[in-house]
Design a protein around this motif. Sequence first.
Motif, short mmCIF file in Angstrom:
data_model
loop_
_atom_site.label_atom_id
_atom_site.label_comp_id
_atom_site.label_asym_id
_atom_site.label_seq_id
_atom_site.Cartn_x
_atom_site.Cartn_y
_atom_site.Cartn_z
N VAL A 62 0.85 -1.20 0.00
CA VAL A 62 0.00 0.00 0.00
C VAL A 62 0.88 1.25 0.00
O VAL A 62 0.62 2.20 -0.74
CB VAL A 62 -0.98 0.00 1.20
CG1 VAL A 62 -1.76 1.31 1.28
CG2 VAL A 62 -1.93 -1.20 1.12
N GLU A 106 2.15 1.67 -3.53
CA GLU A 106 1.11 2.14 -4.45
C GLU A 106 0.80 3.63 -4.22
O GLU A 106 0.63 4.39 -5.17
CB GLU A 106 -0.16 1.31 -4.30
CG GLU A 106 -1.16 1.65 -5.37
CD GLU A 106 -2.12 0.53 -5.70
OE1 GLU A 106 -3.22 0.86 -6.17
OE2 GLU A 106 -1.78 -0.65 -5.51
N LEU A 107 0.74 4.05 -2.97
CA LEU A 107 0.47 5.46 -2.69
C LEU A 107 1.63 6.35 -3.10
O LEU A 107 1.42 7.50 -3.50
CB LEU A 107 0.11 5.66 -1.21
CG LEU A 107 -1.22 5.03 -0.78
CD1 LEU A 107 -1.43 5.23 0.72
CD2 LEU A 107 -2.39 5.59 -1.57
N LEU A 155 -8.53 7.18 -7.30
CA LEU A 155 -7.54 6.28 -6.71
C LEU A 155 -8.20 5.26 -5.79
O LEU A 155 -9.02 5.62 -4.94
CB LEU A 155 -6.51 7.08 -5.89
CG LEU A 155 -5.58 6.25 -5.02
CD1 LEU A 155 -4.50 5.60 -5.88
CD2 LEU A 155 -4.97 7.09 -3.92
N GLU A 156 -7.83 4.00 -5.97
CA GLU A 156 -8.20 2.94 -5.04
C GLU A 156 -6.97 2.08 -4.83
O GLU A 156 -6.54 1.39 -5.74
CB GLU A 156 -9.35 2.10 -5.58
CG GLU A 156 -10.69 2.76 -5.42
CD GLU A 156 -11.85 1.80 -5.65
OE1 GLU A 156 -11.78 0.65 -5.16
OE2 GLU A 156 -12.79 2.22 -6.32
N ALA A 157 -6.42 2.15 -3.64
CA ALA A 157 -5.30 1.28 -3.28
C ALA A 157 -5.90 0.03 -2.64
O ALA A 157 -7.06 0.05 -2.21
CB ALA A 157 -4.35 2.00 -2.32
#
Length: 183
Positions: free
Chosen positions: A14, A17-18, A147-149
């Motif tokens: 995560v 990804e962020l 955005l969707e992590a």
Amino acid sequence: MARLFVALIPPSTVQTELSEIAEPLEGVRWTPAENIHLTLRFIGECDDDKRDRFIDALAAVRVEPFILPVGGVGLFPSRGPAHVLWAGAGRSHPRLFQLRKQVDEALLHVDPALEVRSFHPHFTVARLTGQAAPKAIAAWIERHAALEAPPFRVDSFQLMASALSPGAPPHYEVVRTFGLRTS
């Protein structure tokens, strides 16, 4: 004296990804992946004795583990000059807010003088300086609004210490990890 805060540290997947939503934008200092966290409560400077009392109080927190969704982006504050770009996290998740409430109660039991603030769960992905161009920031928000992590299981929280150095990202150190549990 240590500068303390309570946080949730997401898995490295995560954090990565962020951090990948970073773009070269003037006046924007992106948060290194390893520093991405969700602050449950900022404490501030405190001595070793008070830190130990905070640890004892936080050990009594009882919340069932939960899955935390991560998505959306925005900036703080929403009025006036912005200072932070963020990715959202569980904005209305009941267990996240239960955890925050219990953390607050534990810390305020030790130090009733701690400032009480509203809670807007987020991961700080960047800090803005005076050179940040509002149009470029607005365009970045538009590009990443959906955005969707990956959601992740929260089964612990951390008491953290931070050290600040001019011109460098803060250095964070885990003081203690507390497992989530109901009994």
